[in-house]
Design a protein around this motif. Sequence first.
Motif, PDB file in Angstrom:
ATOM      1  N   ALA A  78       3.981   6.660   9.206  1.00 39.85           N
ATOM      2  CA  ALA A  78       2.773   6.508  10.032  1.00 39.85           C
ATOM      3  C   ALA A  78       2.556   7.765  10.867  1.00 39.85           C
TER       4      ALA A  78
ATOM      5  N   GLU B 196       0.839  -1.215   0.000  1.00 36.95           N
ATOM      6  CA  GLU B 196       0.000   0.000   0.000  1.00 36.95           C
ATOM      7  C   GLU B 196       0.870   1.260   0.000  1.00 36.95           C
TER       8      GLU B 196
ATOM      9  N   VAL C  69       3.829  10.373   8.257  1.00 31.11           N
ATOM     10  CA  VAL C  69       2.855  11.009   7.354  1.00 31.11           C
ATOM     11  C   VAL C  69       1.477  11.224   7.977  1.00 31.11           C
TER      12      VAL C  69
END
Length: 329
Positions: free
Chosen positions: A113, A15, A147
């Motif tokens: 993350a 992903e 992020v």
Amino acid sequence: MPSKLKVALLGATGETGSSIIRGLIASTQPHYEITALARSASVNKPALLEYKKKGVNIVAVDLSGPEAELAAALKGFDVVISAIGPSELMQQVQLANGCKAAGVGRFVPCCFATIVPPKGILILRDIKEDVINHIKKIYLPYTIIDVGWWYNTTLPRLPSGKIDYALPPYEQSIAGEGTTPYALTDISDIGVYTARIVGDPRTLNKYVFAYTEMRTQLEIYDLIEKLSGEKVMRNHVPREDIAAGVAKAEAKEGQIVVGTPEFYQLAIFQYWNTWGIRGDNQPEYAKYLGYLLAKDLYPDLQGKPYLQYCQEVLDGKAHVVYKGVTFFE
Ligand SMILES: NC(=O)c1ccc[n+]([C@@H]2O[C@H](COP(=O)([O-])OP(=O)(O)OC[C@H]3O[C@@H](n4cnc5c(N)ncnc54)[C@H](OP(=O)(O)O)[C@@H]3O)[C@@H](O)[C@H]2O)c1
């Protein structure tokens, strides 16, 4: 024309990795010569063959194989990025050792993350910090990129079922009162931000927080109700339940296998606690932890607005994450 930076990405079929490879391919400042590193069983996956058509080199690597072989495969890269999955994070110790032996200019381990304190709040962060600590122990040049929370896992179901296609494979709940702002980014922008960050000398041996917008869960629910004209069910998880879930996760520390249904059942309480209750996933706290903000470094990079993402979802045009994946039994 200046020569291209040589970048290798591990995890391009995942992903996060598929966003990163698209960002690297599209990047013009700088331009990259791109290699996708994959396990040999995956080198012929259709996604990788598509990237090959766009000029990406595909190289098989075995993280559990001899270090000299891994180092030989990593020789000559300016940047090595890892977007390895949550269950395999510790395999990055071998990858980091290989980068060190090969003289790689910068290693970007898999974080991508939310902002979380280094230890003791979130199992996944604890593992990532062990990897970061190893990188520092071997004196390997690095950049850490976080992020925020993906837009793509924020929306609740609409009663009509109209946006079911775009929702992750689990029910959405509101952490506590739902009034804590948290940083968000569309998954498609992770690659755009990463491509800029890893070619920037200012971010060497630094932590960078690249997020697009701040929202609270209540704001998100209100927005999707307004845009859809539908009334959404609001399942609040009380603070006491979150605290109990966190305590259960802590009691099981060291025994939970990452990637199992039990792991996800307990990790979700830790996530709600960190971004929904404690409010860790915010730029001010990131700065306190020593992060640079991508918004300060690259004011021209705006990222997709959350409103636009919601409109894409309602129009049936949203990028869907974790298609066919089951997290809970
Ligand atoms: N910010 C957020 O809201 C958010 C949400 C979810 C995840 N994340 C973070 O994103 C990061 C990546 O997770 P993800 O869900 O994007 O990963 P993912 O979709 O599970 O993809 C994992 C990738 O790693 C590759 N891989 C695994 N083991 C490997 C090995 N031994 N050698 C080579 N390649 C290997 C897989 O390749 P194959 O093709 O060989 O399987 C795949 O490309 C994690 O750190 C996670 O915490 C953040």
